[in-house]
Each structure stands twice: as C-alpha cells, then as structure tokens.
Design an enzyme around this catalytic site. Sequence first.
Site, PDB file in Angstrom:
ATOM      1  N   PRO A   9       0.825  -1.211   0.000  1.00  0.00           N
ATOM      2  CG  PRO A   9      -0.798  -1.580   1.620  1.00  0.00           C
ATOM      3  CD  PRO A   9       0.521  -2.099   1.138  1.00  0.00           C
ATOM      4  CG  HIS A  33      -2.208   0.527   8.212  1.00  0.00           C
ATOM      5  ND1 HIS A  33      -1.048   0.106   8.825  1.00  0.00           N
ATOM      6  CD2 HIS A  33      -1.857   1.582   7.417  1.00  0.00           C
ATOM      7  CE1 HIS A  33      -0.045   0.888   8.433  1.00  0.00           C
ATOM      8  NE2 HIS A  33      -0.511   1.786   7.577  1.00  0.00           N
ATOM      9  CG  HIS A  54       3.594   2.241   9.058  1.00  0.00           C
ATOM     10  ND1 HIS A  54       3.297   2.042   7.735  1.00  0.00           N
ATOM     11  CD2 HIS A  54       4.616   1.375   9.332  1.00  0.00           C
ATOM     12  CE1 HIS A  54       4.093   1.119   7.223  1.00  0.00           C
ATOM     13  NE2 HIS A  54       4.914   0.706   8.184  1.00  0.00           N
ATOM     14  CE1 TYR A  77      -0.910   7.203   9.746  1.00  0.00           C
ATOM     15  CE2 TYR A  77      -0.095   5.142   8.823  1.00  0.00           C
ATOM     16  CZ  TYR A  77      -0.134   6.525   8.822  1.00  0.00           C
ATOM     17  OH  TYR A  77       0.620   7.233   7.919  1.00  0.00           O
ATOM     18  CG  LEU A 136      15.242   0.589   2.399  1.00  0.00           C
ATOM     19  CD1 LEU A 136      16.486   1.036   3.140  1.00  0.00           C
ATOM     20  CD2 LEU A 136      14.911   1.576   1.278  1.00  0.00           C
ATOM     21  NE  ARG A 186      10.346   5.722  -0.003  1.00  0.00           N
ATOM     22  CZ  ARG A 186       9.805   5.406   1.174  1.00  0.00           C
ATOM     23  NH1 ARG A 186       9.687   4.125   1.518  1.00  0.00           N
ATOM     24  NH2 ARG A 186       9.373   6.334   2.007  1.00  0.00           N
TER      25      ARG A 186
END
Length: 373
Positions: free
Chosen positions: A39, A193, A196, A198, A317, A340
Amino acid sequence: MRIPCVVKHICEKKIHMSTLFSPLKIKNIELKNRIVVSPMCEYSSTDGFANDWHLVHLGSFATGGAGMIITEAMAVSPEGRITFADLGLYKDEHIEKLKQITGFIKAQGAVAGTQLAHAGRKASHRQPWVGGKQIPSNQPDGWKSVSASNIPFTEGEEAPVALDKAGIEKVKADFKAATVRAVAAGFEVIELHGAHGYLINQFLSPFSNKRTDEYGGSFENRIRFLLEIIDEVKQVWPEENLLFVRISATEWVEGGWNADDSVALANILKNKGVDLIDCSTGGNIPNVKIPLTPGYQVEFATKIKKESGILTGAVGLITEAQQANDIIENEQADLVFMAREMLRDPHFALRAAHELGEDVKWPVQYERAKWSN
C-alpha cells in the site's frame, strides 16, 4: 559424454527455478508469484473517491506482472483519513470506481487487495508535498483526531480525543461497514493497518496507550482493540477470502512494542484465522533512529514466521530481483512487499523474471518488448 557448458547452463536454469516466481496458494486463492505491491498513499482523492489516477497507478502494477496489488490505506471513516485527500471506503458511492479497478487488476491475472485503516492521532494533516503538517481542527480541511489516549504524536500538535466506549464501538462498526463495501468492490484480500503509528498501533503501544480500562495497561488489554476489530470484520468477510494484518514489529526503542510482542500477537492472530502478517516497523514514536539498510525489516518477518508458524510478508528497502528471490528462497518470508521500487518501475516483476531467467506471461500488448532470456 561431457555436456557442453552452454547446454549444461540451460539445464541448470530449468531445474533451479526462482522461488520468487513460484505460485503461492492460500486457501483457494492462488498468487502467480510472491511479489506484492505494498500500500502506498497517493493523497489524490476528493472525499475518499478513487479516480483515474488510482486506476492507472494500480493498473500499471497489474500489467507489470505483480502477483498481488494492495491499494493505499483506505480510511474507514472521514475522520480516519491521514489527509483530506485520502482514499476511503466510508460510503457506498465509493464502490463503483473501486470495482472498475479491481476488475482490471483481476483481468491481468493478479489478486486485488485493500488496506483498511484509521489514522487516529495522525489524522487531519496536509499532503506531504505541501509540508505534511497537522491542520488544526478549527481550520478548513481539518478535524479533531482521536486516539487511545489524549497524547499528540509530536509536541505542538493538537492533542487527540481519547476514545470512550461509544467511540471504540463506532470505530469497530466503521471497519465492519468498510469490509462489506470491500466485498462489493471485488477485493479478495483485506489488510488491517495495525502499523506505522495509526490508530490500531496507538492502542498496541505502551507509549501511546495510557488507558486504565480494559483496553490499556497489559499486553492482553492493549491488543484487545485489534482483536475486536478482527471479530467484527470476520462476521462479514467471506471465509474464502484472505485477511492480512500489517504490524510494526518493533518501535526501535527500549520499553516499546518489540519483536517478542509481535511473535506473541502473531500466535494469537493465527488462531483467530488471520492468514498473513505484513511485517513493517516503527512510525508511532517520532525521531527514532532506524538502521535503514537494504532489507532492514526482513529479520522480523523471519522471526515471526519461524516462531509462530504464520505466513509473513517482508518489506523495507527491497529493490532488486535477486534480493527478493533470496528472501523467498531462504524461507525468510512467504511474500515480498515492494513499494518505492514499484514507483520507479511499475513493471518490476517482468524485469525481475528476465533477470532471474524466468519466462513469465506478459500482456499480449507488450509481448514485442520482451527480453530474450
């Protein structure tokens, strides 16, 4: 007779197929490979509605050969959005465009998933490219945020309202209603989720949860909110569909949520019928030093997988085909979630197959561009 090296090389390539492109069947849903598009918030919506940007953005990953594509965080309520420009599943009218997107994804042979989320105290912010600052609740495009406790994320921000029992029930009902809409929109996977920083993560962490009722204090109390959301979701989510949970496996600070907590939670979630844990880290405590090296979060997916037996997804990564293949080959995780690198190259999966010597199916419209292995 001696086998010429060229022939021997070809034989070895056929015998030793890359595990990254091996299928994975969970229940009755089969992924054609182990590559998942993670996501990624686009902050390009009005009132939660998906639009052509989302169709092209997500559709490009489907034509690019990924096995599963998960939408960005889909807010379960207007106040659950990170920004006023987030996607949402808090009204029936959101379904129509999402159905078009899931239909396209499935037509390319990929599995369509969505991430249901509530930002909690991280809500009511501007988009990152205009600074990402919190918008005060008395300003246009701002609203009052909620959390486990009335502790702001960073100093100087407006403190959230600590959810009371009625507020907690509303959030649970919002997740349930969003799940019903996710079914109607054609999604086959839901990821809750819980990472992070949230709202779900805010309940899990002893740093953001200072409650003294049954939702705070002990580990068992702090995970209660997540478990109750799962119970609500499972009432309306088809048994044959997949349920993932994303967690921050560590907060990277002493006294915070850690890898052992994550293993303990994973054992409980496995028994509750969760199919996979998506293993990320951090995000709930600002200014934490995180060792950002290639694959820096993979170890947590491995630990949780080995110590709980649940399927895991590795993220963080992961940018190269061989790196991703090694994670699956070495049984460090069952799926590789990529973000990414997918933005840089939406057709990463097609390129990875070429680099690993795999002959995978391309969209017929693109076949003339295939590399010859």
